[in-house]
Motif scaffolding. Structure first.
Motif, PDB file in Angstrom:
ATOM      1  N   UNK A  40       0.825  -1.201   0.000  1.00  0.00           N
ATOM      2  CA  UNK A  40       0.000   0.000   0.000  1.00  0.00           C
ATOM      3  C   UNK A  40       0.863   1.257   0.000  1.00  0.00           C
ATOM      4  N   UNK A  41       1.954   1.233   0.759  1.00  0.00           N
ATOM      5  CA  UNK A  41       2.861   2.379   0.772  1.00  0.00           C
ATOM      6  C   UNK A  41       3.489   2.581  -0.608  1.00  0.00           C
ATOM      7  N   UNK A  42       3.903   1.495  -1.251  1.00  0.00           N
ATOM      8  CA  UNK A  42       4.489   1.595  -2.594  1.00  0.00           C
ATOM      9  C   UNK A  42       3.473   2.111  -3.608  1.00  0.00           C
ATOM     10  N   UNK A  43       2.236   1.640  -3.505  1.00  0.00           N
ATOM     11  CA  UNK A  43       1.196   2.116  -4.416  1.00  0.00           C
ATOM     12  C   UNK A  43       0.912   3.606  -4.205  1.00  0.00           C
ATOM     13  N   UNK A  44       0.926   4.049  -2.964  1.00  0.00           N
ATOM     14  CA  UNK A  44       0.699   5.472  -2.694  1.00  0.00           C
ATOM     15  C   UNK A  44       1.823   6.320  -3.278  1.00  0.00           C
ATOM     16  N   UNK A  45       3.068   5.852  -3.152  1.00  0.00           N
ATOM     17  CA  UNK A  45       4.181   6.578  -3.759  1.00  0.00           C
ATOM     18  C   UNK A  45       4.041   6.627  -5.275  1.00  0.00           C
ATOM     19  N   UNK A  46       3.607   5.526  -5.885  1.00  0.00           N
ATOM     20  CA  UNK A  46       3.410   5.502  -7.340  1.00  0.00           C
ATOM     21  C   UNK A  46       2.292   6.450  -7.746  1.00  0.00           C
ATOM     22  N   UNK A  47       1.211   6.516  -6.961  1.00  0.00           N
ATOM     23  CA  UNK A  47       0.118   7.452  -7.260  1.00  0.00           C
ATOM     24  C   UNK A  47       0.598   8.902  -7.192  1.00  0.00           C
ATOM     25  N   UNK A  48       1.398   9.214  -6.200  1.00  0.00           N
ATOM     26  CA  UNK A  48       1.929  10.574  -6.071  1.00  0.00           C
ATOM     27  C   UNK A  48       2.838  10.917  -7.245  1.00  0.00           C
ATOM     28  N   UNK A  49       3.685   9.979  -7.664  1.00  0.00           N
ATOM     29  CA  UNK A  49       4.571  10.215  -8.808  1.00  0.00           C
ATOM     30  C   UNK A  49       3.757  10.389 -10.088  1.00  0.00           C
ATOM     31  N   UNK A  50       2.712   9.586 -10.257  1.00  0.00           N
ATOM     32  CA  UNK A  50       1.851   9.718 -11.444  1.00  0.00           C
ATOM     33  C   UNK A  50       1.137  11.062 -11.465  1.00  0.00           C
ATOM     34  N   UNK A  51       0.656  11.517 -10.320  1.00  0.00           N
ATOM     35  CA  UNK A  51      -0.023  12.811 -10.292  1.00  0.00           C
ATOM     36  C   UNK A  51       0.959  13.944 -10.582  1.00  0.00           C
ATOM     37  N   UNK A  52       2.190  13.832 -10.128  1.00  0.00           N
ATOM     38  CA  UNK A  52       3.208  14.833 -10.429  1.00  0.00           C
ATOM     39  C   UNK A  52       3.520  14.859 -11.928  1.00  0.00           C
ATOM     40  N   UNK A  53       3.644  13.699 -12.551  1.00  0.00           N
ATOM     41  CA  UNK A  53       3.887  13.623 -13.994  1.00  0.00           C
ATOM     42  C   UNK A  53       2.696  14.188 -14.760  1.00  0.00           C
ATOM     43  N   UNK A  54       1.488  13.898 -14.333  1.00  0.00           N
ATOM     44  CA  UNK A  54       0.291  14.421 -15.000  1.00  0.00           C
ATOM     45  C   UNK A  54       0.216  15.939 -14.867  1.00  0.00           C
ATOM     46  N   UNK A  55       0.612  16.461 -13.702  1.00  0.00           N
ATOM     47  CA  UNK A  55       0.600  17.909 -13.499  1.00  0.00           C
ATOM     48  C   UNK A  55       1.602  18.593 -14.421  1.00  0.00           C
ATOM     49  N   UNK A  56       2.795  18.039 -14.553  1.00  0.00           N
ATOM     50  CA  UNK A  56       3.811  18.609 -15.429  1.00  0.00           C
ATOM     51  C   UNK A  56       3.399  18.462 -16.896  1.00  0.00           C
ATOM     52  N   UNK A  57       2.815  17.335 -17.247  1.00  0.00           N
ATOM     53  CA  UNK A  57       2.424  17.089 -18.640  1.00  0.00           C
ATOM     54  C   UNK A  57       1.264  17.977 -19.072  1.00  0.00           C
ATOM     55  N   UNK A  58       0.432  18.412 -18.150  1.00  0.00           N
ATOM     56  CA  UNK A  58      -0.711  19.243 -18.510  1.00  0.00           C
ATOM     57  C   UNK A  58      -0.275  20.600 -19.043  1.00  0.00           C
ATOM     58  N   UNK A  59       0.820  21.123 -18.538  1.00  0.00           N
ATOM     59  CA  UNK A  59       1.282  22.431 -18.988  1.00  0.00           C
ATOM     60  C   UNK A  59       2.434  22.343 -19.985  1.00  0.00           C
ATOM     61  N   UNK A  60       2.779  21.179 -20.427  1.00  0.00           N
ATOM     62  CA  UNK A  60       3.908  20.998 -21.344  1.00  0.00           C
ATOM     63  C   UNK A  60       3.492  21.256 -22.783  1.00  0.00           C
ATOM     64  N   UNK A  61       4.452  21.765 -23.557  1.00  0.00           N
ATOM     65  CA  UNK A  61       4.240  21.996 -24.981  1.00  0.00           C
ATOM     66  C   UNK A  61       5.310  21.220 -25.736  1.00  0.00           C
ATOM     67  N   UNK A  62       5.001  20.746 -26.946  1.00  0.00           N
ATOM     68  CA  UNK A  62       6.026  20.026 -27.697  1.00  0.00           C
ATOM     69  C   UNK A  62       7.174  20.967 -28.086  1.00  0.00           C
ATOM     70  N   UNK A  63       8.369  20.446 -28.224  1.00  0.00           N
ATOM     71  CA  UNK A  63       9.538  21.249 -28.545  1.00  0.00           C
ATOM     72  C   UNK A  63       9.508  21.717 -29.998  1.00  0.00           C
ATOM     73  N   UNK A  64       9.013  20.913 -30.889  1.00  0.00           N
ATOM     74  CA  UNK A  64       8.951  21.264 -32.302  1.00  0.00           C
ATOM     75  C   UNK A  64       7.525  21.240 -32.785  1.00  0.00           C
ATOM     76  N   UNK A  65       7.336  20.664 -33.972  1.00  0.00           N
ATOM     77  CA  UNK A  65       5.987  20.500 -34.496  1.00  0.00           C
ATOM     78  C   UNK A  65       5.211  19.534 -33.612  1.00  0.00           C
TER      79      UNK A  65
END
Length: 155
Positions: free
Chosen positions: A110-135
């Protein structure tokens, strides 16, 4: 020939007998917070391994595993007699007590799953505001205009 169904029934019966005896008949205070979780019987029905967990007196108190283990070892003869009387098998199985690690493993998972959920939410937060580098789609071939295709046609 080994009858697996009989071994399963016997293991359930042994677990129930031992749990009832610890709860109602054995007056050892070291066994007050012991819970029988499972029982496994060998194919020849001669050995039974009984798994148990120990709880603390309250949520803040850690369980006393050594005292519970000592109490079970002391009560092993009485418990084997109860198992022999309660099962009616020709040979009463020897009893071995093992601490059950499933609750600790589940807590760790359960502790490992909670850490994975937190990491996934952090990646989703960063990806929401990300723009592609090129086309947006660099592998998409550019369309040729109609004028370019007419001028390249040679009759």
């Amino acid at each position: 020939m080994v009858d697996q169904a009989r071994a399963r029934r016997l293991s359930k019966r042994i677990a129930a007998i031992v749990a009832t005896a610890i709860d109602h008949e054995i007056k050892d205070p070291r066994l007050a917070f012991v819970t029988i979780t499972d029982c496994k019987v060998t194919a020849d029905l001669h050995d039974a391994t009984i798994y148990y967990t120990v709880m603390g007196e309250d949520l803040d108190t850690p369980p006393d595993l050594q005292a519970a283990s000592a109490g079970l070892e002391k009560a092993k003869g009485v418990l084997r007699s109860k198992v022999g009387a309660g099962t009616g098998v020709r040979f009463t199985p020897t009893l071995t007590f093992m601490t059950d690690t499933v609750p600790d493993t589940a807590r760790h998972m359960e502790e490992l799953l909670e850490r994975a959920r937190q990491a996934d939410s952090e990646v989703a937060r960063v990806a929401a505001s990300a723009k592609p580098a090129g086309d947006p789609d660099p592998y998409k071939a550019p369309r040729e205009s109609v004028e370019d295709s007419e001028s390249t046609d040679v009759d």
